[in-house]
Design an enzyme around this catalytic site. Structure first.
Site, PDB file in Angstrom:
ATOM      1  N   THR A   1       0.807  -1.208   0.000  1.00  7.52           N
ATOM      2  CA  THR A   1       0.000   0.000   0.000  1.00  7.52           C
ATOM      3  C   THR A   1       0.843   1.261   0.000  1.00  7.52           C
ATOM      4  OG1 THR A   1      -1.550   1.284   1.383  1.00  7.52           O
ATOM      5  CG2 THR A   1      -0.084  -0.206   2.525  1.00  7.52           C
TER       6      THR A   1
ATOM      7  N   TYR B   1      -1.851   0.581  10.409  1.00  7.66           N
ATOM      8  CA  TYR B   1      -2.061  -0.135   9.150  1.00  7.66           C
ATOM      9  C   TYR B   1      -0.806  -0.057   8.283  1.00  7.66           C
ATOM     10  CZ  TYR B   1      -3.504  -0.894   4.323  1.00  7.66           C
ATOM     11  OH  TYR B   1      -3.564  -1.324   3.022  1.00  7.66           O
TER      12      TYR B   1
END
Length: 337
Positions: free
Chosen positions: A119, A144
């Site tokens: 990501t 995250y």
């Protein structure tokens, strides 16, 4: 005859299911491994489904041996940034221990090739208003992003130690839906801008625009939206790429073009024929003004380029999916942008 089997963890989810379809089109047999906590049985259409926990290395190894898999594409994990702040324990457990279990199972089964779903969150909040390259500073600002970067580093170390090969694909904002209508976003609760904006045109909760004073042309955040089918195609190509540097490479996936929140609202208005209900809110902590990919490495190394280059087509496919309601829960809950 079925083609080589690829284990797709999280293959019943949004990007995983689109990648399974792309694998099938490319001559592979996707073997989906998913606990269905965020995925849907209806999205598994191109190969078998194994229900299991991605942290269970023994079960993963059994699946890899049973199907003699030629590679693994690892999507399974938790993705909600806000939830990662309130429950970092869950994110570190699922996202890092999941990677460790996949690598362990690959070693036991003799599977050497891994493609990892990473990501843009690994870059954190860059100070510069420029397109991001893989060599730029990695400084996640939430659990995250931390957990995904840790996963990358564990994979890279495992490639060096155990003679594995892996590609980490750092994608930016996955959006849109399968042009043929087979698949689309079916999250609950939904947290992504485009489906929330579409829902707000259909009587759903108003869309909150978080921040109108960023140093961008219209004051709202700018992000790089890439069509999910283009992401899926890149994963297939990453299975096949050779000559990996020290067995591991990370590559950005995006269109290389930024779209602001207000540009997304305008595109959704054009596609739906009505303006979504909008509420103006303040900035969210940690939201950078701009996150846009420089995808040059993926274009060069994978021979890949985005086929969907315009925002209107991305939004149109998302609207078509929402109107068709192929599967998944009804969209509801608080809107966010």
């Amino acid at each position: 005859m079925p083609g080589p089997c690829i284990l797709v963890t999280g293959g019943a989810g949004f990007i995983g299911s689109h990648t399974s379809k792309a694998l099938s089109r490319a001559g592979y047999t996707p073997v989906v491994y998913d606990n269905l906590s965020n995925g849907h049985v209806e999205a598994v259409k191109w190969g078998p489904l194994i229900i299991g926990d991605v942290r269970d290395a023994n079960h993963l190894a059994e699946a890899m041996r049973e199907y003699s898999v030629a590679g693994v594409i690892h999507f399974a994990g938790l993705i909600e940034v806000g939830r990662s702040v309130s429950r970092p324990d869950l994110f570190w457990d699922h996202n890092l221990n999941g990677v460790a279990a996949v690598v362990s199972a690959m070693r036991r089964s003799g599977t050497a090739r891994l493609v990892f779903s990473s990501t843009a969150a690994v870059y954190g909040a860059p100070a510069e208003m420029s397109r991001l390259r893989e060599a730029d500073r990695l400084a996640p600002i939430n659990p995250y992003g931390d957990s995904k970067l840790a996963g990358e580093r564990l994979i890279a170390a495992s490639c060096a130690a155990f003679d594995l090969e892996a590609v980490a694909l750092r994608y930016f904002n996955a959006a849109g839906a399968d042009p043929e209508g087979d698949l689309g976003e079916a999250h609950y609760p939904e947290t992504h801008l485009i489906p929330l904006a579409i829902e707000a045109t259909m009587g759903g909760a108003p869309l909150t625009v978080f921040g109108s004073d960023y140093p961008t042309p219209d004051g709202s955040c700018v992000r790089d939206y890439i069509h999910v089918a283009d992401l899926a195609r890149a994963h297939v190509l990453a299975l096949q790429v050779g000559g990996l540097d020290a067995g591991f490479e990370a590559m950005n996936l995006g269109r290389g073009v930024g779209s602001s929140v207000r540009e997304i609202i305008a595109a959704v208005t054009a596609a739906c024929g009505r303006h979504p209900a909008v509420v103006e809110g303040g900035r969210r902590a940690g939201d950078p003004p701009m996150l846009v990919a420089d995808p040059a490495a993926a274009m060069e190394r994978l021979g890949w380029s985005p086929q969907v280059r315009d925002l209107a087509t991305i939004v149109d496919t998302a609207v078509a999916w929402r109107r068709g309601c192929g599967f998944g829960p009804a969209r509801q809950g608080p809107a966010a942008a």
